[in-house]
Design a protein around this motif. Sequence first.
Motif, PDB file in Angstrom:
ATOM      1  N   GLN A 126       0.821  -1.200   0.000  1.00 47.36           N
ATOM      2  CA  GLN A 126       0.000   0.000   0.000  1.00 47.36           C
ATOM      3  C   GLN A 126       0.861   1.259   0.000  1.00 47.36           C
ATOM      4  O   GLN A 126       0.578   2.233  -0.697  1.00 47.36           O
ATOM      5  CB  GLN A 126      -0.929  -0.017   1.215  1.00 47.36           C
ATOM      6  N   ALA A 136       1.025   4.010  -2.944  1.00 50.35           N
ATOM      7  CA  ALA A 136       0.747   5.420  -2.693  1.00 50.35           C
ATOM      8  C   ALA A 136       1.882   6.303  -3.193  1.00 50.35           C
ATOM      9  O   ALA A 136       1.658   7.364  -3.781  1.00 50.35           O
ATOM     10  CB  ALA A 136       0.534   5.651  -1.201  1.00 50.35           C
ATOM     11  N   PHE A 170      -3.677  10.016 -11.774  1.00 47.29           N
ATOM     12  CA  PHE A 170      -3.976   9.778 -10.383  1.00 47.29           C
ATOM     13  C   PHE A 170      -3.855  11.056  -9.541  1.00 47.29           C
ATOM     14  O   PHE A 170      -4.117  11.030  -8.355  1.00 47.29           O
ATOM     15  CB  PHE A 170      -3.006   8.746  -9.791  1.00 47.29           C
ATOM     16  N   ALA A 177      -6.701  12.007  -7.227  1.00 51.37           N
ATOM     17  CA  ALA A 177      -7.409  10.934  -6.553  1.00 51.37           C
ATOM     18  C   ALA A 177      -7.077  10.890  -5.073  1.00 51.37           C
ATOM     19  O   ALA A 177      -6.039  11.353  -4.632  1.00 51.37           O
ATOM     20  CB  ALA A 177      -7.052   9.591  -7.193  1.00 51.37           C
ATOM     21  N   ASP A 178      -8.003  10.346  -4.292  1.00 53.47           N
ATOM     22  CA  ASP A 178      -7.753  10.088  -2.874  1.00 53.47           C
ATOM     23  C   ASP A 178      -6.917   8.816  -2.792  1.00 53.47           C
ATOM     24  O   ASP A 178      -7.443   7.707  -2.805  1.00 53.47           O
ATOM     25  CB  ASP A 178      -9.080   9.924  -2.137  1.00 53.47           C
ATOM     26  N   LYS A 179      -5.635   8.978  -2.708  1.00 51.26           N
ATOM     27  CA  LYS A 179      -4.718   7.850  -2.836  1.00 51.26           C
ATOM     28  C   LYS A 179      -4.733   6.926  -1.624  1.00 51.26           C
ATOM     29  O   LYS A 179      -4.121   5.872  -1.650  1.00 51.26           O
ATOM     30  CB  LYS A 179      -3.298   8.367  -3.116  1.00 51.26           C
ATOM     31  N   GLN A 236      -7.367   5.488  -0.547  1.00 44.05           N
ATOM     32  CA  GLN A 236      -8.536   4.622  -0.624  1.00 44.05           C
ATOM     33  C   GLN A 236      -8.679   3.985  -2.005  1.00 44.05           C
ATOM     34  O   GLN A 236      -9.062   4.632  -2.974  1.00 44.05           O
ATOM     35  CB  GLN A 236      -9.809   5.420  -0.318  1.00 44.05           C
ATOM     36  N   LYS A 237      -8.370   2.704  -2.081  1.00 42.87           N
ATOM     37  CA  LYS A 237      -8.667   1.957  -3.302  1.00 42.87           C
ATOM     38  C   LYS A 237     -10.119   1.494  -3.243  1.00 42.87           C
ATOM     39  O   LYS A 237     -10.596   1.047  -2.202  1.00 42.87           O
ATOM     40  CB  LYS A 237      -7.725   0.753  -3.424  1.00 42.87           C
ATOM     41  N   GLN A 246      -0.448  -1.076  -9.966  1.00 39.22           N
ATOM     42  CA  GLN A 246      -1.444  -0.076  -9.598  1.00 39.22           C
ATOM     43  C   GLN A 246      -2.674  -0.681  -8.933  1.00 39.22           C
ATOM     44  O   GLN A 246      -3.724  -0.046  -8.848  1.00 39.22           O
ATOM     45  CB  GLN A 246      -1.803   0.744 -10.836  1.00 39.22           C
ATOM     46  N   TYR A 263      -9.577   4.584  -7.796  1.00 31.60           N
ATOM     47  CA  TYR A 263      -9.197   5.327  -6.605  1.00 31.60           C
ATOM     48  C   TYR A 263     -10.036   6.589  -6.490  1.00 31.60           C
ATOM     49  O   TYR A 263     -10.542   7.105  -7.482  1.00 31.60           O
ATOM     50  CB  TYR A 263      -7.707   5.704  -6.651  1.00 31.60           C
TER      51      TYR A 263
END
Length: 313
Positions: free
Chosen positions: A17, A21, A31, A34-36, A38-39, A85, A294
Motif C-alpha cells: 500500500q 501510494a 492519479f 485521486a484520494d490515494k 482509498q482503493k 497499480q 481510486y
Amino acid sequence: MSTRNHSVSLSRRRLLQQALALALSLKLPGFARADKSQKILRKIPASGENLPAIGMGTWLTFGIDPDDRAAMQTRTAILKTFFEQGGEVIDSSPMYGTAEKVLGECLKNLPATPDLFAATKVWTSGWRAGVRQMERSRLLWGVERFDLMQVHNLLDWQTHMATLREWKAAGRIRYLGVTTSHGRRHAELASIMETEPLDFVQLTYNLLDREAEQRLLPLARERGIAVLVNRPFQGGGLFRRFESKPLPAWAAQIDCTNWAQFFLKFIISHPAVTCAIPATSQVAHMRENMGAGYGRLPDAKLRRRMIEYVRGL
C-alpha cells in the motif's frame, strides 16, 4: 503462477500500500487528484471477498502473435503496470484467439508473482469438449486453478453449468458464472439468474448502453450475484464520440482527469457492479484506466448529471 494469494501477511500488504501510494503520487498520470489512501473495493456477494473495482479484459488487445517480441514486451509492461497499480481481476476466453497463450507467457515474465484473480470462460459445445477446453486454458495461463470460470455467451450453458458445479464443489474453481456481451440475450440471462446458483454474471454496461439497469443489475443485487462489466468503453466507441469534447470541470469532484476515468467511474458507482474490465494495448491507457479505481465516486445525483452531460454533447 498461482491464483489470488489469500495468505499475504499484514506487513506485506502495508508495504504494498505504501509503495502504491508513493508511485501514485510521484509517477503515474491520471492519479494526481485521486484520494490515494482509498482503493475502491467491491465485495463478492457469495463470499464477502473484496475485489478491486477495476480489472482488465483481453479481447483483441492480447490476441497477438506470440512470436512478435516487441508486442509481447508491451503486453508484459501492461500487465506489470496493472498489478503495480492495484489490479487483480483479469478476464479472458478461448474465443479471443491467442489471448490466453499470450497472457500466460507474459505472466511468466513478470518479476514477481502478483495477486491474480484469474477469470476465463468455456466456449464450446458438449461436456467432453468443455472439459478439454478448460484444462487447456489452465495450462495456457499457467495457474493451479481458476478463480472464476464462466460460460461464454451462454453457449451450451446447461451442460457446462453442471460441470462447473462439480468443479466448484471439488475445489477446481472458486466461482462460477455466465456471460453475455453487446447487450444481447438479456431475457435469457435474467431467466438463468433467477433459477441457477450463480456467483457471477458478466454483461455489457456503459454510459450509452444502459439496458442492464432495467432488469439485470437489480436482479443481481436481489440474488446476490457479482457483476463483471464488459465493453465499458463501447469497444472504443465512447472515445471516438467524446474524446474531442471537453471533460466537464465538475469531473474533478469525483477525481477524474480524463474520459476513461469518467466512463469507468460511472459504471463502478452502480451498486450492483463488482468490477469493470476494460481492455487496452497501451501502458499509458492502462494507467488512466486504473486511476478510476481510486478516489471519490459519483452519487445518484451526479450519475444523472453524467448521463445528461453526454447526452448533450
